[in-house]
Motif scaffolding. Structure first.
Motif, PDB file in Angstrom:
ATOM      1  N   LEU A 161      -2.951   4.751   7.654  1.00  0.00           N
ATOM      2  CA  LEU A 161      -3.026   6.233   7.645  1.00  0.00           C
ATOM      3  C   LEU A 161      -1.610   6.883   7.758  1.00  0.00           C
ATOM      4  N   CYS A 176      -6.248   4.636   0.885  1.00  0.00           N
ATOM      5  CA  CYS A 176      -6.140   4.891   2.166  1.00  0.00           C
ATOM      6  C   CYS A 176      -7.486   3.820   2.790  1.00  0.00           C
ATOM      7  N   PHE A 185      -5.748   8.099  -4.412  1.00  0.00           N
ATOM      8  CA  PHE A 185      -5.058   8.155  -3.224  1.00  0.00           C
ATOM      9  C   PHE A 185      -5.993   7.766  -1.880  1.00  0.00           C
ATOM     10  N   GLU A 192       3.978   9.612   3.795  1.00  0.00           N
ATOM     11  CA  GLU A 192       4.408   9.829   1.989  1.00  0.00           C
ATOM     12  C   GLU A 192       4.126  11.346   1.720  1.00  0.00           C
ATOM     13  N   VAL A 232      -6.370  12.996   5.971  1.00  0.00           N
ATOM     14  CA  VAL A 232      -5.785  11.647   6.472  1.00  0.00           C
ATOM     15  C   VAL A 232      -5.622  11.979   7.978  1.00  0.00           C
ATOM     16  N   MET A 274       0.533   4.357  -2.619  1.00  0.00           N
ATOM     17  CA  MET A 274       0.587   5.625  -2.282  1.00  0.00           C
ATOM     18  C   MET A 274       1.686   6.438  -2.926  1.00  0.00           C
ATOM     19  N   ARG A 275       2.716   6.142  -3.055  1.00  0.00           N
ATOM     20  CA  ARG A 275       4.082   6.862  -3.214  1.00  0.00           C
ATOM     21  C   ARG A 275       3.792   6.956  -4.975  1.00  0.00           C
ATOM     22  N   LYS A 280       0.707  -1.040   0.088  1.00  0.00           N
ATOM     23  CA  LYS A 280      -0.008  -0.096   0.140  1.00  0.00           C
ATOM     24  C   LYS A 280       0.848   1.165  -0.140  1.00  0.00           C
ATOM     25  N   THR A 281       1.777   1.270   0.832  1.00  0.00           N
ATOM     26  CA  THR A 281       2.773   2.429   0.882  1.00  0.00           C
ATOM     27  C   THR A 281       3.542   2.579  -0.649  1.00  0.00           C
ATOM     28  N   SER A 337       1.225   5.669   7.561  1.00  0.00           N
ATOM     29  CA  SER A 337       1.896   5.641   5.891  1.00  0.00           C
ATOM     30  C   SER A 337       1.760   6.797   5.273  1.00  0.00           C
ATOM     31  N   ALA A 338       0.394   6.802   4.956  1.00  0.00           N
ATOM     32  CA  ALA A 338      -0.173   7.780   4.134  1.00  0.00           C
ATOM     33  C   ALA A 338       0.301   9.189   4.601  1.00  0.00           C
TER      34      ALA A 338
END
Length: 408
Positions: free
Chosen positions: A389, A366, A362, A395, A327, A298-299, A294-295, A391-392
């Motif tokens: 969240l 999440c 994005f 990023e 977030v 997101m990136r 997921k990270t 990690s979001a």
């Protein structure tokens, strides 16, 4: 030789008469008495004429008053002791009055000692009872008796004795010097006791202060450790992003270099020269491909958003900041539904995020879902993942602060 005293077999005290033996037994619960030829001492102080019945009593008198001269009048007062038990009243041959009908009265005690005890704060009944059962011996003996019997239920009741026992010879009272000495000693004991209690309380307070201080230091240490770990994680993410950006720049430079050689008609570089990075990539090609986390998703989503709108950096940065607000609100208040619900038709949302390609994607990564026919983005409470969240947020923070983010 006839006996001149009664000796207590339990404590060794010498008593002048059967009455004194009865009083001693009542006070001490001793019951073993025997006739003795040793007389009771009668040491009379030459200064104040106070009689002392033992060497211990004379030493105490000397300690209290400083009087040191005594005259031994024991031989003058020693008399054969009568072992006949005194009767409480006369009985007639024809059914006279019994002991049960004797009149009971308050015993006579030393008036001066009674006033001194009352001035010390003791009630009249308690002071009278203490003087009576201590034999009117001294102020100190009365105070000691009160301390030893303060839990007795009837201590504050006036004592009663048969009328025949009322007329007892009053024992000599204490001199003013002795009274002042006793009062001074009692005050000193009270002062020492108060000082000890204050020291104990101060020790307890100091222990409590130390315990609270340790707890605060431990809480501060844990908070600092958590902050340090968070900063290390952010720095690591930034370094990884910078490394990836430099690698892409290097690859772009290699491609430009090859293109220039081709345009100039120069031969291509020797393909037999294998660079370390190529070898690594070849080795990696044989490894199994793992799915993107997921990270990473997101990136990549944020990178695409910046690439798609690289001509408007201010708008992209504003979009990143808006997403970070959404977030952060959910992470801090997961139970608040208003932070987990976004209406897509909202003009502010459309201007800042919705109109940019990749913004809604994005939020969906999440955990947000489209409901009400695609008009609303909603994050169910049971699907809130604080780790995702966080990690979001990391990023987005990196994308905002890192100047190399999404360069290529």
């Amino acid at each position: 030789m006839a006996g001149v005293s009664l000796q207590c077999g339990d404590c060794g005290a010498l008593l002048k008469s059967v009455e004194e033996a009865q009083e001693h037994a009542e006070l001490t619960s001793h019951s073993n008495f025997a006739e003795s030829t040793e007389p009771v001492l009668n040491l009379v102080c030459t200064t104040c004429s106070k009689p002392c019945r033992s060497k211990t009593e004379s030493d105490l008198h000397t300690k209290r008053t400083g009087h040191t001269e005594f005259v031994d009048k024991t031989s003058e007062t020693a008399k054969p002791i009568s072992l006949e038990v005194p009767k409480g009243g006369s009985e007639s041959q024809e059914g006279g009055t019994s002991d049960q009908n004797e009149e009971l009265v308050v015993p006579e005690v030393d008036k001066k000692l009674l006033e001194e005890l009352e001035s010390m704060g003791f009630s009249t009944a308690r002071a009278t009872r203490a003087l009576h059962f201590s034999g009117n011996a001294s102020l100190e003996a009365a105070v000691t008796w009160i301390e030893n019997h303060e839990n007795t239920p009837d201590i504050d009741e006036m004592p009663l004795v048969p009328a025949v026992s009322k007329a007892q010879a009053s024992k000599p009272s204490l001199t003013p010097e002795e009274t002042n000495a006793i009062l001074k000693e009692l005050r000193e004991k009270a002062r020492k006791k108060k000082e000890e209690e204050e020291k104990r309380m101060e020790r307890e307070r100091e222990k409590e202060r130390i315990r609270v201080g340790k707890e605060l230091l431990e809480a501060k240490r844990i908070e600092e450790d958590n902050e340090r770990k968070r900063l290390l994680a952010l720095r690591k993410a930034e370094k990884d992003e910078e490394r990836r950006a430099r690698e892409k720049i290097r690859q772009k430079l290699e491609e430009d270099k090859a293109e220039r050689r081709r345009k100039l008609g120069l031969p291509a570089e020797d393909p037999s020269t294998v660079k370390p990075s190529t070898v690594v990539e070849e080795k990696k090609s044989f490894l199994p491909i793992r799915p993107a986390t997921k990270t990473e998703q997101m990136r990549e989503c944020l990178r695409s958003l910046k690439q798609n709108h690289k001509e408007d950096d201010a708008r992209v940065k504003k979009a990143f900041q808006t997403l970070l607000t959404y977030v952060g609100n959910v992470a801090r208040n997961p139970n608040e539904e208003k932070f987990r619900k976004i209406r897509l038709s909202n003009a502010a949302f459309q201007e800042r995020v919705g109109a940019l390609k990749g913004g809604i994607e994005f939020l969906e990564i999440c955990g947000f879902e489209k409901i009400d026919g695609g008009e609303v983005l909603f994050l169910p409470r049971d699907k809130v993942d604080i780790a995702v969240l966080n990690s979001a947020g990391s990023e987005l923070d990196s994308a905002i602060k890192n100047p190399f983010f999404g360069v290529l």
